[in-house]
Design a protein around this motif. Structure first.
Motif, PDB file in Angstrom:
ATOM      1  N   PHE A   1      -4.363   7.601 -13.566  1.00  0.00           N
ATOM      2  CA  PHE A   1      -4.622   8.854 -12.741  1.00  0.00           C
ATOM      3  C   PHE A   1      -3.706   9.912 -13.398  1.00  0.00           C
ATOM      4  N   ARG A   2      -3.953  11.229 -13.166  1.00  0.00           N
ATOM      5  CA  ARG A   2      -3.355  12.332 -13.654  1.00  0.00           C
ATOM      6  C   ARG A   2      -2.619  12.976 -12.425  1.00  0.00           C
ATOM      7  N   ASP A   3      -3.103  13.316 -11.437  1.00  0.00           N
ATOM      8  CA  ASP A   3      -2.502  13.934 -10.359  1.00  0.00           C
ATOM      9  C   ASP A   3      -1.866  13.018  -9.527  1.00  0.00           C
ATOM     10  N   LEU A   4      -1.029  13.824  -8.671  1.00  0.00           N
ATOM     11  CA  LEU A   4       0.009  13.095  -7.944  1.00  0.00           C
ATOM     12  C   LEU A   4      -0.669  12.208  -6.747  1.00  0.00           C
ATOM     13  N   LYS A   5      -1.751  12.970  -6.249  1.00  0.00           N
ATOM     14  CA  LYS A   5      -2.250  12.215  -4.947  1.00  0.00           C
ATOM     15  C   LYS A   5      -2.873  11.051  -5.359  1.00  0.00           C
ATOM     16  N   SER A   6      -3.802  11.059  -6.492  1.00  0.00           N
ATOM     17  CA  SER A   6      -4.528  10.098  -6.879  1.00  0.00           C
ATOM     18  C   SER A   6      -3.474   8.740  -7.175  1.00  0.00           C
ATOM     19  N   ARG A   7      -2.320   9.067  -7.791  1.00  0.00           N
ATOM     20  CA  ARG A   7      -1.640   8.143  -8.270  1.00  0.00           C
ATOM     21  C   ARG A   7      -0.825   7.217  -7.106  1.00  0.00           C
ATOM     22  N   ILE A   8      -0.551   7.990  -6.010  1.00  0.00           N
ATOM     23  CA  ILE A   8      -0.183   7.588  -4.855  1.00  0.00           C
ATOM     24  C   ILE A   8      -0.959   6.633  -4.110  1.00  0.00           C
ATOM     25  N   LEU A   9      -1.923   7.220  -3.995  1.00  0.00           N
ATOM     26  CA  LEU A   9      -3.282   6.266  -3.367  1.00  0.00           C
ATOM     27  C   LEU A   9      -3.370   5.142  -3.990  1.00  0.00           C
ATOM     28  N   TYR A  10      -3.458   5.032  -5.453  1.00  0.00           N
ATOM     29  CA  TYR A  10      -3.873   3.992  -6.461  1.00  0.00           C
ATOM     30  C   TYR A  10      -2.571   3.134  -5.813  1.00  0.00           C
ATOM     31  N   SER A  11      -1.472   3.469  -5.906  1.00  0.00           N
ATOM     32  CA  SER A  11      -0.265   2.420  -5.779  1.00  0.00           C
ATOM     33  C   SER A  11      -0.431   1.930  -4.283  1.00  0.00           C
ATOM     34  N   LEU A  12      -0.770   2.829  -3.399  1.00  0.00           N
ATOM     35  CA  LEU A  12      -0.786   2.007  -1.842  1.00  0.00           C
ATOM     36  C   LEU A  12      -1.929   1.055  -1.896  1.00  0.00           C
ATOM     37  N   ARG A  13      -2.921   1.354  -2.546  1.00  0.00           N
ATOM     38  CA  ARG A  13      -3.938   0.488  -2.463  1.00  0.00           C
ATOM     39  C   ARG A  13      -3.973  -0.957  -3.207  1.00  0.00           C
ATOM     40  N   ASN A  14      -3.242  -0.919  -4.462  1.00  0.00           N
ATOM     41  CA  ASN A  14      -3.016  -1.936  -5.107  1.00  0.00           C
ATOM     42  C   ASN A  14      -1.811  -2.888  -4.481  1.00  0.00           C
ATOM     43  N   ASN A  15      -0.865  -2.145  -3.535  1.00  0.00           N
ATOM     44  CA  ASN A  15       0.122  -2.968  -2.865  1.00  0.00           C
ATOM     45  C   ASN A  15      -0.228  -3.373  -1.594  1.00  0.00           C
ATOM     46  N   ALA A  16      -1.306  -2.830  -1.138  1.00  0.00           N
ATOM     47  CA  ALA A  16      -2.047  -3.341   0.140  1.00  0.00           C
ATOM     48  C   ALA A  16      -1.971  -4.905   0.233  1.00  0.00           C
ATOM     49  N   ARG A  17      -2.467  -5.585  -0.570  1.00  0.00           N
ATOM     50  CA  ARG A  17      -2.579  -7.079  -0.482  1.00  0.00           C
ATOM     51  C   ARG A  17      -1.141  -7.817  -0.396  1.00  0.00           C
ATOM     52  N   TYR A  18      -0.428  -7.110  -1.298  1.00  0.00           N
ATOM     53  CA  TYR A  18       0.714  -7.735  -1.170  1.00  0.00           C
ATOM     54  C   TYR A  18       1.622  -7.342   0.133  1.00  0.00           C
ATOM     55  N   GLN A  19       1.268  -6.147   0.590  1.00  0.00           N
ATOM     56  CA  GLN A  19       2.017  -5.684   2.013  1.00  0.00           C
ATOM     57  C   GLN A  19       1.274  -6.541   3.114  1.00  0.00           C
ATOM     58  N   LEU A  20       0.119  -6.883   3.075  1.00  0.00           N
ATOM     59  CA  LEU A  20      -0.513  -7.600   4.036  1.00  0.00           C
ATOM     60  C   LEU A  20       0.105  -9.077   4.060  1.00  0.00           C
ATOM     61  N   ILE A  21       0.220  -9.706   3.015  1.00  0.00           N
ATOM     62  CA  ILE A  21       0.730 -10.948   2.978  1.00  0.00           C
ATOM     63  C   ILE A  21       2.295 -11.103   3.646  1.00  0.00           C
ATOM     64  N   VAL A  22       3.018 -10.101   3.418  1.00  0.00           N
ATOM     65  CA  VAL A  22       4.485  -9.925   3.860  1.00  0.00           C
ATOM     66  C   VAL A  22       4.157  -9.600   5.354  1.00  0.00           C
ATOM     67  N   LEU A  23       3.272  -8.844   5.474  1.00  0.00           N
ATOM     68  CA  LEU A  23       3.248  -8.487   7.273  1.00  0.00           C
ATOM     69  C   LEU A  23       2.658  -9.840   7.941  1.00  0.00           C
ATOM     70  N   GLY A  24       1.871 -10.468   7.288  1.00  0.00           N
ATOM     71  CA  GLY A  24       1.159 -11.939   8.051  1.00  0.00           C
ATOM     72  C   GLY A  24       2.591 -12.989   8.195  1.00  0.00           C
ATOM     73  N   THR A  25       3.319 -13.118   7.130  1.00  0.00           N
ATOM     74  CA  THR A  25       4.279 -13.653   7.072  1.00  0.00           C
ATOM     75  C   THR A  25       5.296 -13.463   8.155  1.00  0.00           C
ATOM     76  N   GLY A  26       5.483 -12.122   8.199  1.00  0.00           N
ATOM     77  CA  GLY A  26       6.353 -11.602   9.288  1.00  0.00           C
ATOM     78  C   GLY A  26       6.038 -11.781  10.673  1.00  0.00           C
ATOM     79  N   ILE A  27       4.375 -11.688  10.805  1.00  0.00           N
ATOM     80  CA  ILE A  27       3.995 -11.986  12.219  1.00  0.00           C
ATOM     81  C   ILE A  27       4.173 -13.408  12.598  1.00  0.00           C
ATOM     82  N   ALA A  28       3.778 -14.276  11.549  1.00  0.00           N
ATOM     83  CA  ALA A  28       3.942 -15.647  11.869  1.00  0.00           C
ATOM     84  C   ALA A  28       5.584 -15.960  12.140  1.00  0.00           C
TER      85      ALA A  28
END
Length: 686
Positions: free
Chosen positions: A110-137
């Motif tokens: 993406f070209r604009d800042l907002k779209s790139r940040i949202l893209y990064s957050l969306r792609n890292n959501a799975r990784y962060q959910l795994i980390v969060l699930g491990t932390g909860i366990a």
């Protein structure tokens, strides 16, 4: 005591400045500092500088437990504890949050800042959910074990992060402890190095051509997209124009290749922002892939040429690499050609063999110390080399022990990092001189930061308990790791699993797994096909390298050699694009152009192929049957197959006359019937 620490403080500051300078030089080797944006350069610098500082901080902590100015470099306990807190939490933040988000951000199309940040957050959501699930366990386990205590949740988080990092660090270090000394030994002599390079050449050549073809297809898509941009909005038209400006015009291809390239450009009826962003991301990755394999291919050809030059100079005892080579050793005017030959043919190979022997011994010592650390730490070889004053009240670790401890830490980290470059499971990520992709730079710095703290804590636990339990590192991290039985048992017994990657690498279990399952993690280039052209062996690599070098000398330019004038980081311009890569266009034109007749002749002579007088006189079935025949002739048949039918004698009418000389048997008789060499007049015998 405060006055006696002044010298140690000055040394520590100078050492930290030196480490920072070396890290900047390392980054400069792979990334151009001026064109790299600051939001990328600063986190990558911290991701490398903080782990490197731990190699300095651990020995200082060992001597600071019982400070004595006469025994090494030490700092006040409070200063060491603050340094550990800053280093650990900054590394934790970079490893688990900042660098993963930054890697996806720079990889976004993406070209604009907002779209790139949202893209990064969306792609890292799975990784962060795994980390969060491990932390909860882990949190549930901790509450059931010790009850609910908010102040101790921090220890649970640190223990889980340590366990994950140690799991990866032990596996990588175990592989590197075997692979690094073995690689140095096998490539010590010029002949061994040349054979290793020739074995790597076919796969690298194929990867380079595949990368060039993929980039051509994407650039062809961009060209077709530019021709159809009239029906899109103004913003998307500007975006398409920027993509077209950053791509080279694909070299025209004939026949089926052109049809495949045209069919591969699937452009949707409605061009959207998401489609252009995905195309931009693929284009950036394709350029990085092309730069990676072109650089690898050029390095292989250059090193193979140098190794062959050293071997060819054995008769004259005089070595001259030519005017095109510019290294530090070649700039020294006092080195004569005779001295240069002795240096490259005898001194440097001998030094590499000696270094490989020392590293192999060090690997054995590390493995032994890992095995005995949990039940007999007093016989740990690392403990014996670091703790020189075990019964002294003035400090058990002196200056010599600090230097040896830093060397051990450096070697363990080097083995783990070497394994990262040796194991082929990281996708398209690679470090390329001056052209490293931004996402790859983030990923490698993340791995360095992730591995260093677990390896450092694992190192101090190989020492005596009365030594490492007095350190600030243990008081800050170790007590929290040992807070639960799970963490204590994991830290005590898991390093024994170091034997698994060690044995797997030593006995090539990865290669056996590849033969069984059809895929492999590692690619041991020295254990490829020892012969047989066309199967990826060293003979094919030799032919490819010789043909490449011949074409370079005939054409006056290096085929596939990229210019070093800039980086492939497409973040240098607004909108995430870069300058037009003229070097890529020159590369593809060179690859598409035909080689000279002399190069073809030499290629055919190397591969033991006959060069036909007229290509039109040969047909496809002639080449096909020749290859089939060569395949059956080169098969190593078992003994029972070769002896099959040896006890059966041929009838008299099939045997040769007694008066004739030469070979006898059914084959020679049939050969005489149909005009073979055994028949005198070449006529059919009835």
């Amino acid at each position: 005591m405060a006055d006696s620490a002044v010298g140690s403080i000055i040394f520590t500051l100078v050492a930290l400045l030196s480490i920072s300078l070396l890290v900047l030089l390392l980054i400069r080797f792979y990334l151009p500092l001026r064109s790299t944006p600051g939001y990328l350069l600063f986190p990558v610098f911290l991701g490398l500088a903080l782990p490197c500082s731990i190699i300095l901080l651990v020995p200082i902590d060992l001597a600071s437990a019982e400070p004595d100015s006469s025994r090494g470099i030490w700092l006040p306990e409070r200063a060491v504890l603050v340094a550990w807190r800053i280093t650990y939490w900054l590394t934790f933040l970079l490893t688990w949050w900042l660098l993963p988000l930054l890697g996806e951000y720079v990889d976004s199309g993406f070209r604009d800042l907002k779209s790139r940040i949202l893209y990064s957050l969306r792609n890292n959501a799975r990784y962060q959910l795994i980390v969060l699930g491990t932390g909860i366990a882990g949190l549930v386990y901790y509450i059931l074990q010790n009850g609910f205590n908010i102040s101790s949740i921090k220890g649970m988080i640190m223990a889980l992060a340590y366990a994950y990092g140690l799991l990866l660090a032990i596996g990588l270090m175990g592989h590197g402890l075997v692979a690094l000394p073995r690689r140095l030994f096998r490539t010590a002599r010029p002949s061994g190095k040349l054979r290793s390079l020739q074995t790597q050449a076919p796969k690298t050549k194929d990867n380079m051509e595949e990368a060039v073809e993929q980039l051509e297809e994407l650039e062809n898509t961009v060209i077709q997209l530019k021709q159809r941009k009239s029906g899109t909005g103004r913003v998307l038209q500007e975006w398409i124009d920027e993509l077209a400006d950053t791509t080279a015009t694909p070299v025209p291809r004939n026949g089926a290749a052109a049809a495949i390239g045209a069919a591969g450009a699937k452009i949707p009826a409605v061009i959207t922002e998401s489609y252009l962003a995905e195309l931009t991301r693929k284009l950036k990755r394709a350029k990085h892939k092309e730069a990676r394999f072109v650089d690898e291919w050029n390095n292989i050809c250059r090193q193979a040429q140098d190794a062959q030059t050293v071997l060819d100079s054995a008769s004259s005892k005089s070595l001259d690499f030519g005017s095109g080579r510019e290294t530090f050793m070649d700039r020294l005017s006092f080195i004569t050609p005779t001295m240069r030959y002795q240096l490259y043919a005898n001194v440097m190979p001998g030094a590499r063999v000696a270094i490989s022997a020392c590293l192999a011994l060090a690997s054995i010592m590390v493995i032994w110390s890992e095995i005995v650390r949990s039940f007999a730490p007093q016989v740990s070889l690392i403990n014996l080399t670091v703790v020189h004053h075990p019964n002294s009240d003035e400090g058990k670790v002196g200056l010599a022990g600090q230097v040896i401890a830093a060397a051990w830490l450096l070697y363990m980290d080097a083995c783990a990092l070497y394994a990262m470059t040796d194991m082929k499971v990281w996708g398209n990520r690679a470090l390329v001189k001056r052209q490293t992709y931004a996402e790859s730079a983030c990923w490698y710095s993340l791995q360095v930061a992730k591995l260093t703290v677990p390896l450092s804590y694992n190192f101090i636990t190989m020492l005596r308990a009365d030594v490492y339990k007095e350190t600030s590192f243990y008081k800050f991290l170790g007590q929290l790791i040992n807070l639960t039985p799970l963490g204590k048992g994991f830290s005590a017994f898991f390093p024994i699993f170091l034997l698994l990657p060690v044995l797997a690498t030593a006995f090539n279990l990865y290669g056996k797994a590849k033969n069984i399952f059809g895929f492999g993690i590692l690619e041991d280039e020295t254990e490829g096909n020892p012969s047989g052209f066309g199967t990826g062996g060293w003979r094919e690599g030799k032919a490819l390298i010789e043909r490449e070098l011949q074409s370079r000398s005939a054409g006056g330019a290096a085929v596939g050699l990229l210019a070093r004038g800039g980086s492939l980081d497409l973040e240098r311009q607004a909108g995430g694009t870069s300058t037009p890569p003229e070097r890529a266009r020159a590369q593809r034109e060179a690859l598409s152009s035909g080689h000279t007749q002399e190069a073809n002749r030499q290629f055919n002579s190397i591969t033991n192929q006959e060069e036909p007088a007229d290509d039109r006189a040969r047909h496809f079935y002639q080449d096909f049957f020749e290859r089939v025949g060569n395949t059956f002739d080169s098969v190593d048949r078992p003994e029972w197959v070769r002896s099959l039918g040896s006890g059966v004698s041929a009838p008299k009418w099939m045997q040769r006359d007694q008066g004739n000389e030469g070979s006898s048997g059914p084959a020679s008789t049939l050969s005489r019937w149909f005009g073979g060499s055994g028949a005198g007049d070449g006529r059919l015998r009835i």
